[in-house]
Design a protein around this motif. Structure first.
Motif, PDB file in Angstrom:
ATOM      1  N   ASP A  43       0.845  -1.191   0.000  1.00 14.99           N
ATOM      2  CA  ASP A  43       0.000   0.000   0.000  1.00 14.99           C
ATOM      3  C   ASP A  43       0.884   1.246   0.000  1.00 14.99           C
ATOM      4  N   ARG A  44       0.440   2.292  -0.662  1.00 11.78           N
ATOM      5  CA  ARG A  44       1.272   3.508  -0.762  1.00 11.78           C
ATOM      6  C   ARG A  44       1.429   4.227   0.579  1.00 11.78           C
ATOM      7  N   THR A  45       0.563   3.883   1.553  1.00 11.23           N
ATOM      8  CA  THR A  45       0.707   4.477   2.892  1.00 11.23           C
ATOM      9  C   THR A  45       1.894   3.859   3.646  1.00 11.23           C
ATOM     10  N   VAL A  46       2.325   2.673   3.187  1.00 11.72           N
ATOM     11  CA  VAL A  46       3.450   1.988   3.849  1.00 11.72           C
ATOM     12  C   VAL A  46       4.774   2.311   3.153  1.00 11.72           C
ATOM     13  N   PHE A  47       4.779   2.265   1.816  1.00 11.35           N
ATOM     14  CA  PHE A  47       5.992   2.550   1.045  1.00 11.35           C
ATOM     15  C   PHE A  47       5.702   3.557  -0.070  1.00 11.35           C
ATOM     16  N   ALA A  48       6.693   4.392  -0.369  1.00  4.54           N
ATOM     17  CA  ALA A  48       6.595   5.304  -1.515  1.00  4.54           C
ATOM     18  C   ALA A  48       7.008   4.569  -2.793  1.00  4.54           C
ATOM     19  N   THR A  49       7.845   3.543  -2.643  1.00  2.07           N
ATOM     20  CA  THR A  49       8.356   2.750  -3.777  1.00  2.07           C
ATOM     21  C   THR A  49       7.221   2.010  -4.487  1.00  2.07           C
ATOM     22  N   LYS A  50       7.311   1.947  -5.826  1.00  2.00           N
ATOM     23  CA  LYS A  50       6.374   1.138  -6.619  1.00  2.00           C
ATOM     24  C   LYS A  50       7.209   0.116  -7.376  1.00  2.00           C
ATOM     25  N   GLU A  60      14.533   1.366   0.153  1.00  3.54           N
ATOM     26  CA  GLU A  60      13.811   2.546   0.677  1.00  3.54           C
ATOM     27  C   GLU A  60      14.006   2.668   2.194  1.00  3.54           C
ATOM     28  N   ILE A  61      13.931   1.521   2.887  1.00  7.75           N
ATOM     29  CA  ILE A  61      14.126   1.529   4.345  1.00  7.75           C
ATOM     30  C   ILE A  61      15.549   1.987   4.681  1.00  7.75           C
ATOM     31  N   LYS A  62      16.521   1.446   3.939  1.00  4.71           N
ATOM     32  CA  LYS A  62      17.931   1.821   4.183  1.00  4.71           C
ATOM     33  C   LYS A  62      18.125   3.330   4.027  1.00  4.71           C
ATOM     34  N   ALA A  63      17.501   3.897   2.989  1.00  2.00           N
ATOM     35  CA  ALA A  63      17.619   5.347   2.741  1.00  2.00           C
ATOM     36  C   ALA A  63      17.004   6.144   3.889  1.00  2.00           C
ATOM     37  N   GLN A  64      15.875   5.633   4.426  1.00  2.00           N
ATOM     38  CA  GLN A  64      15.217   6.330   5.535  1.00  2.00           C
ATOM     39  C   GLN A  64      16.049   6.272   6.812  1.00  2.00           C
ATOM     40  N   VAL A  65      16.671   5.112   7.055  1.00  2.52           N
ATOM     41  CA  VAL A  65      17.532   4.973   8.240  1.00  2.52           C
ATOM     42  C   VAL A  65      18.721   5.930   8.127  1.00  2.52           C
ATOM     43  N   LYS A  66      19.256   6.043   6.911  1.00  5.61           N
ATOM     44  CA  LYS A  66      20.411   6.920   6.676  1.00  5.61           C
ATOM     45  C   LYS A  66      20.059   8.396   6.874  1.00  5.61           C
ATOM     46  N   HIS A  67      18.813   8.749   6.535  1.00  2.00           N
ATOM     47  CA  HIS A  67      18.403  10.160   6.612  1.00  2.00           C
ATOM     48  C   HIS A  67      17.323  10.400   7.668  1.00  2.00           C
ATOM     49  N   LEU A  68      17.479   9.755   8.819  1.00  2.00           N
ATOM     50  CA  LEU A  68      16.536  10.005   9.920  1.00  2.00           C
ATOM     51  C   LEU A  68      16.589  11.479  10.295  1.00  2.00           C
ATOM     52  N   GLN A 192      24.489  15.209  19.614  1.00  2.00           N
ATOM     53  CA  GLN A 192      25.283  15.520  18.420  1.00  2.00           C
ATOM     54  C   GLN A 192      25.976  14.279  17.865  1.00  2.00           C
ATOM     55  N   GLN A 193      26.444  13.439  18.768  1.00  2.00           N
ATOM     56  CA  GLN A 193      27.108  12.188  18.372  1.00  2.00           C
ATOM     57  C   GLN A 193      26.141  11.285  17.606  1.00  2.00           C
ATOM     58  N   VAL A 194      24.899  11.214  18.100  1.00  2.00           N
ATOM     59  CA  VAL A 194      23.864  10.403  17.449  1.00  2.00           C
ATOM     60  C   VAL A 194      23.561  10.952  16.062  1.00  2.00           C
ATOM     61  N   GLU A 195      23.473  12.295  15.945  1.00  2.00           N
ATOM     62  CA  GLU A 195      23.171  12.913  14.647  1.00  2.00           C
ATOM     63  C   GLU A 195      24.279  12.640  13.632  1.00  2.00           C
ATOM     64  N   LYS A 196      25.538  12.673  14.106  1.00  2.00           N
ATOM     65  CA  LYS A 196      26.663  12.357  13.217  1.00  2.00           C
ATOM     66  C   LYS A 196      26.553  10.931  12.711  1.00  2.00           C
ATOM     67  N   GLN A 197      26.165  10.020  13.605  1.00  2.00           N
ATOM     68  CA  GLN A 197      26.009   8.599  13.252  1.00  2.00           C
ATOM     69  C   GLN A 197      24.919   8.439  12.192  1.00  2.00           C
ATOM     70  N   GLN A 198      23.822   9.198  12.355  1.00  2.00           N
ATOM     71  CA  GLN A 198      22.685   9.093  11.419  1.00  2.00           C
ATOM     72  C   GLN A 198      23.045   9.631  10.048  1.00  2.00           C
ATOM     73  N   ASN A 199      23.916  10.652   9.996  1.00  2.00           N
ATOM     74  CA  ASN A 199      24.245  11.299   8.727  1.00  2.00           C
ATOM     75  C   ASN A 199      25.356  10.616   7.949  1.00  2.00           C
ATOM     76  N   ARG A 200      25.889   9.541   8.516  1.00  2.00           N
ATOM     77  CA  ARG A 200      26.966   8.805   7.825  1.00  2.00           C
ATOM     78  C   ARG A 200      26.423   8.115   6.589  1.00  2.00           C
TER      79      ARG A 200
END
Length: 200
Positions: A43-50, A60-68, A192-200
């Motif tokens: 369903d499109r409410t769960v994923f943007a990917t088609k 898509e999940i990996k990209a979201q984890v990377k850009h939390l 700040q440390q957590v944010e650096k980890q998320q932006n890697r």
């Protein structure tokens, strides 16, 4: 603690990606006309990917984890992490949907589903703990400043004996305020440390 939880989630997603690749290679949906007619597996409410490939959804999940979102944006961060948990569960349900796959991996997937959920919950719990800690310390700082101000006002009207006592109280409160501000700085450094980890 948050960094460890994120690292663990990255590891779990790497395994999920391998399982999705095996699933796609097996072409379970090729003979299913209903699924082949659909533009998307979810369903499109769960994923943007088609797509009809599970790997695309794992990406898509990996990209979201990377850009939390930054943890400072508490609601956005919490929403993003909850969405990731929902998406992981949705993929696992599809992985378990084929009779052969379900039979071979039933116990394994049940265990892995709990591991994914636990990793996501750990991130949420850790972020909430950090924000709670920061909020409490800021409130403590505000109260200490108020107490210092009240004593300074009393100081103007106090006798010599009272003034000496009030000055000692003000010094003690300043020492506590210093410790409180140090705690605030340490918590902000963790964020700040957590944010650096998320932006890697």
């Amino acid at each position: 603690m948050v960094n460890n939880a994120l690292d663990k989630l990255h590891q779990q997603l790497a395994r999920l990606s391998e399982q999705a690749q095996q699933f796609d290679n097996a072409k379970w949906f090729d003979k299913n006309r209903y699924i082949q007619a659909q533009p998307s597996l979810f369903d499109r409410t769960v994923f943007a990917t088609k797509s009809l490939l599970l790997c695309d959804y794992v990406d898509e999940i990996k990209a979201q984890v990377k850009h939390l979102p930054p943890m400072e944006k508490r609601h956005a961060y919490s929403f993003a992490v909850q969405r990731i948990a929902t998406q992981i569960e949705a993929i696992i349900k599809v992985l378990k949907s084929t009779p052969v796959w379900a039979k071979e991996n039933k116990a394994s997937f049940s265990k892995k589903n709990k591991v994914y959920r636990k990793a996501v919950q750990k991130i949420m719990q850790s972020s909430h703990e950090l924000y709670q800690e920061l909020s409490q310390n800021h409130e403590f700082e505000r109260r200490l400043q108020e107490m210092i101000e009240i004593r300074r006002e009393k100081l103007d009207k106090a006798s010599n004996a009272e003034a000496q006592k009030i000055n000692q109280e003000i010094l003690a409160l300043h020492a506590r305020l210093g410790r409180c501000r140090k705690a605030i700085s340490e918590t902000e450094a963790k964020i700040q440390q957590v944010e650096k980890q998320q932006n890697r």
